[in-house]
Write an enzyme that holds these catalytic residues in place. Structure first.
Site, short mmCIF file in Angstrom:
data_model
loop_
_atom_site.label_atom_id
_atom_site.label_comp_id
_atom_site.label_asym_id
_atom_site.label_seq_id
_atom_site.Cartn_x
_atom_site.Cartn_y
_atom_site.Cartn_z
N ASP A 217 0.84 -1.21 0.00
CA ASP A 217 0.00 0.00 0.00
C ASP A 217 0.87 1.25 0.00
O ASP A 217 2.03 1.18 -0.36
CB ASP A 217 -0.95 -0.04 1.21
CG ASP A 217 -2.09 -1.01 0.95
OD1 ASP A 217 -3.05 -0.61 0.29
OD2 ASP A 217 -1.98 -2.17 1.37
N HIS A 240 2.00 1.47 -3.20
CA HIS A 240 1.41 2.57 -3.96
C HIS A 240 2.32 3.79 -4.06
O HIS A 240 1.95 4.79 -4.62
CB HIS A 240 0.07 3.00 -3.34
CG HIS A 240 -0.96 1.92 -3.36
ND1 HIS A 240 -2.11 1.98 -2.63
CD2 HIS A 240 -1.00 0.74 -4.02
CE1 HIS A 240 -2.83 0.89 -2.84
NE2 HIS A 240 -2.17 0.12 -3.67
#
Ligand code: NAG
Ligand code: NAG
Ligand code: NAG
Ligand code: NAG
Ligand code: NAG
Ligand code: NAG
Ligand code: NAG
Length: 402
Positions: A217, A240
């Site tokens: 993430d 991410h």
């Protein structure tokens, strides 16, 4: 001869004096009843209480071994600088319902001059909780607990610590002033949901140095009120990437200013360096003085991106543009490979276009050739080589990008 004895005595005294000054009082959890493979919670709470009350520098020690720990808050203010040295592997309860309903497993709050050190691992044991989580897919979900909550700390150093398999974000930094993460590691499997690395909000002077974050993430996310943040020599991926935002969803947010991200590597991430703000929402802060430089990208989907139309899961309307004003942003010496044709996407707000954006020496290839750059509502200043400018309409970032 006599001279030599005098000198020796003198240096011994000096040594003694300096060691008296330098040596903190030690509070070892094993003296408070903690035993390896047992539960650490009460012993740590008691050792902390005594150490925190000390009027001279103190150190709580958790020696090597494996310990279990329930939810705990280690709270100041303390009488003097305090260090917590963890050499152990500390395990969270696997069942999220055993965390007193708290959203953070280990909290450090209201402390001045805290050091968390040691080379130990804090293992959130998130695997079972992840299978039950709905947070990856839904707007509303029951939030699982983060490994660490650092709240309202001043002059703090987090050093040589590993955060593993957190149930939710690994670290939340809120209301801190001068906090440094050095040689910190956050790890979780790439497919674990919402295990963001470090989230920072309403904090000033945060340094993140020599750190590796691989969680699937966000690697580092900077929320509203992030000021004077330095991210240096950080490796991210899978995940991410490094994000400023999301911003603008709520009223009463605080400005973001003075962010430097330098000498970082992003490997197999959805985004590289990103600024994201919501359209159609009340937030109207300014975001300025942001610098991203000397950054290597390996197979990154959106290496350089400003997205002022950030609206995952259709949670907003794009009818009114973002009110967040972005200015003084430089992207410099960014190189490597993009996983999509667009190396650079700058979609600024049609209501408040971006100002003073500099793109300098950006060498991003897609499948071996120069990638493309797309711009909306921004006239960047271009220095040196950058991706080839694509002026066709219909800009949209690759992937969902949450
Ligand atoms: C941290 O610094 C702030 C601002 O100087 C101050 O208001 C606060 O009391 C300090 N907190 C602690 C725990 O020392
Ligand atoms: C920040 O905190 C560190 C660690 O306690 C301290 O050594 C340093 O002087 C502080 N810096 C500022 C600018 O207050
Ligand atoms: C934080 O990083 C900046 C830039 O590298 C540096 O100037 C500053 O001294 C660092 N602060 C601390 C407390 O280490
Ligand atoms: C960068 O950080 C890594 C740890 O992630 C460390 O091994 C390396 O020495 C650091 N490099 C520099 C130049 O400080
Ligand atoms: C980071 O700095 C180190 C040491 O100066 C250098 O070897 C490395 O290439 C740099 N990495 C990036 C991504 O700029
Ligand atoms: C990128 O990550 C892959 C594994 O996901 C690893 O094999 C590779 O060495 C990494 N590359 C760099 C440049 O860090
Ligand atoms: C990548 O480039 C090669 C030849 O240079 C080409 O055959 C291939 O279709 C390209 N792949 C993509 C995804 O564009």
């Amino acid at each position: 001869m006599e001279m030599q004895i005098k000198l020796t005595t003198f240096s011994l005294l000096l040594l003694l004096a300096s060691s008296v000054r330098a040596q903190p009082r030690v509070f070892d959890v094993t003296k408070y009843g903690a035993a390896p493979n047992g539960d650490l919670t009460q012993a740590l709470a008691n050792a902390w209480k005594d150490a925190c009350a000390s009027l001279t520098p103190s150190k709580v020690v958790v020696p090597g071994g494996i310990y279990k720990l329930n939810q705990i808050e280690l709270k100041g203010p303390c009488g003097a600088p305090i260090e917590v040295q963890v050499d152990a592997t500390i395990l969270a309860p696997q069942d999220p319902s055993h965390l007193n309903g708290d959203t953070q497993w280990i909290k450090f709050t209201y402390i001045n001059f805290l050091t968390l050190s040691g080379g130990g691992t804090f293992d959130g044991q998130g695997a079972i909780a992840w299978t039950k989580s709905t947070c990856g897919k839904m707007k509303h979900c029951k939030q699982l607990s983060m490994n660490f909550g650092f709240g309202f700390l001043n002059n703090t150093i987090i050093r040589d610590i590993t955060s593993k398999d957190s149930k939710y974000f690994h670290v939340n930094v809120l209301g801190c002033n001068n906090i440094t993460f050095i040689n910190f590691h956050a790890i979780a499997p790439g497919n674990s949901p919402n295990t963001d690395g470090i989230h920072i909000g309403r904090s000033t002077l945060v340094n993140i140095t020599n750190t590796n974050i691989a969680t699937g993430d966000d690697c580092i996310s900077l929320g509203d009120g992030s000021k004077q943040i330095n991210v240096l020599n950080v490796t991210c991926g899978p995940g991410h990437g490094i994000s400023v935002g999301s911003l603008g969803k709520y009223p009463n947010e605080e400005p973001v200013e003075g962010i430097t991200v330098r000498n970082c590597t992003l490997n197999n991430t959805d985004n590289g360096v990103r600024i994201k703000t919501w359209p159609g929402t009340p937030g109207a802060i300014t975001v300025s003085d942001l610098h991203f430089e000397d950054i290597a990208m390996f197979n990154v989907r959106n290496p350089v991106i400003i997205d002022q139309e950030y609206c995952p899961w259709n949670q907003c309307t794009k009818q009114t543009p973002s009110k967040i004003k972005i200015s003084k942003v430089t992207f410099k010496n960014i190189y490597g490979s993009s996983a999509t044709p667009e190396g650079i996407i700058l979609i600024c707000s049609s209501g408040v276009p971006c100002e003073d954006v500099v793109l300098s020496n950006i060498d991003l290839t897609f499948n071996g050739t120069n990638s493309a750059a797309k711009f909306a509502n921004v006239k960047p200043i271009i220095q040196g080589k950058i991706p080839s400018i694509d002026s066709s309409p219909g800009v949209s970032p690759a992937g969902l990008g949450d």
